[in-house]
Design a protein around this motif. Structure first.
Motif, short mmCIF file in Angstrom:
data_model
loop_
_atom_site.label_atom_id
_atom_site.label_comp_id
_atom_site.label_asym_id
_atom_site.label_seq_id
_atom_site.Cartn_x
_atom_site.Cartn_y
_atom_site.Cartn_z
N ASN A 1 1.78 -3.67 0.35
CA ASN A 1 3.56 -2.98 0.17
C ASN A 1 3.13 -2.49 -0.99
N SER A 2 4.20 -1.64 -1.23
CA SER A 2 4.37 -1.38 -3.05
C SER A 2 4.87 -2.50 -3.78
N ASN A 3 5.65 -3.74 -3.05
CA ASN A 3 6.14 -4.45 -3.60
C ASN A 3 4.69 -5.93 -3.79
N LEU A 4 3.37 -5.46 -3.88
CA LEU A 4 2.43 -5.80 -2.96
C LEU A 4 2.79 -7.63 -2.40
N THR A 5 3.62 -7.43 -1.27
CA THR A 5 4.39 -7.70 0.32
C THR A 5 2.45 -7.94 0.70
N VAL A 6 1.63 -9.01 1.53
CA VAL A 6 0.38 -8.43 2.33
C VAL A 6 1.30 -8.80 3.83
N PHE A 7 0.68 -8.20 4.09
CA PHE A 7 1.15 -8.25 5.74
C PHE A 7 -0.09 -7.97 6.41
N ASP A 8 0.16 -8.65 7.98
CA ASP A 8 -1.40 -8.13 8.92
C ASP A 8 -0.76 -7.49 9.51
N THR A 9 -1.76 -6.73 10.12
CA THR A 9 -1.59 -5.27 10.70
C THR A 9 -2.23 -4.95 12.09
N PHE A 10 -2.06 -4.21 12.85
CA PHE A 10 -3.25 -4.48 14.74
C PHE A 10 -3.36 -2.80 14.30
N THR A 11 -4.09 -3.13 15.21
CA THR A 11 -4.31 -0.99 15.85
C THR A 11 -5.20 -1.25 17.27
#
Length: 176
Positions: free
Chosen positions: A60-70
């Motif tokens: 995100n714009s705060n440079l927080t890393v997230f694991d995403t899934f589709t």
């Protein structure tokens, strides 16, 4: 004429960029076709896909890393109609319309907006509507010219997957 089809498919993809399209599918389809001068065809199918789902990371714009899934696995129901209309001895047309709905098996996990501080989770449902018109000019028993228009409306409850498309085609065919 009554038509029926059973289909099982197993696919492998060595290219990691398209890994999510590999997997297995099972389909049953039935159709009804006329044999009159104005030919028509109605088709219904039910498809179950068990594909490799897609996991990645997003920031995100705060440079927080997230694991995403589709999710690419799910169940699809399809209903289509086609009508072939002869115009003259050398011209013919074809009109078709279809609707398909896909219910995905697993919830997608994604950033709805780059400023989100949390991930959004939703089970994706996609409704795809298509309309086609073809006009064919046959120059002989083997040579054909086809003018085509196709309208596609892909509507999903997850906006990332929404699109509309207008496709115009001109093609020639020669039967050997």
């Amino acid at each position: 004429v009554l038509l029926a089809e059973l289909n099982y498919q197993e696919s492998v993809n060595g290219d990691m960029a398209y890994y999510q399209y590999a997997g297995s599918s099972k389909m049953i389809a039935i159709g009804l076709q006329s044999i009159a001068e104005t030919n028509w065809f109605v088709n219904y199918s039910y498809l179950i896909e068990n594909n490799n789902d897609y996991s990645s990371i997003d920031i995100n714009s705060n440079l927080t890393v997230f694991d995403t899934f589709t999710s690419y696995s799910g169940e699809t129901q399809y209903l289509g109609l086609q009508v072939d209309i002869p115009i003259t001895n050398t011209w013919s047309s074809s009109l078709s319309a279809s609707f398909e709905q896909t219910l995905y098996k697993n919830a997608d996990i994604y950033l709805y907006d780059s400023s989100d501080s949390l991930l959004t989770t939703a089970y994706r449902v996609t409704n795809l509507s298509q309309f086609n018109i073809d006009v064919v000019r046959n120059f002989s028993d083997r040579l054909f010219l086809t003018l085509s228009y196709e309208y596609i409306n892909n509507n999903s409850n997850i906006d990332f997957f929404d699109f509309k498309s207008n496709v115009f085609k001109i093609s020639t065919s020669y039967l050997f």
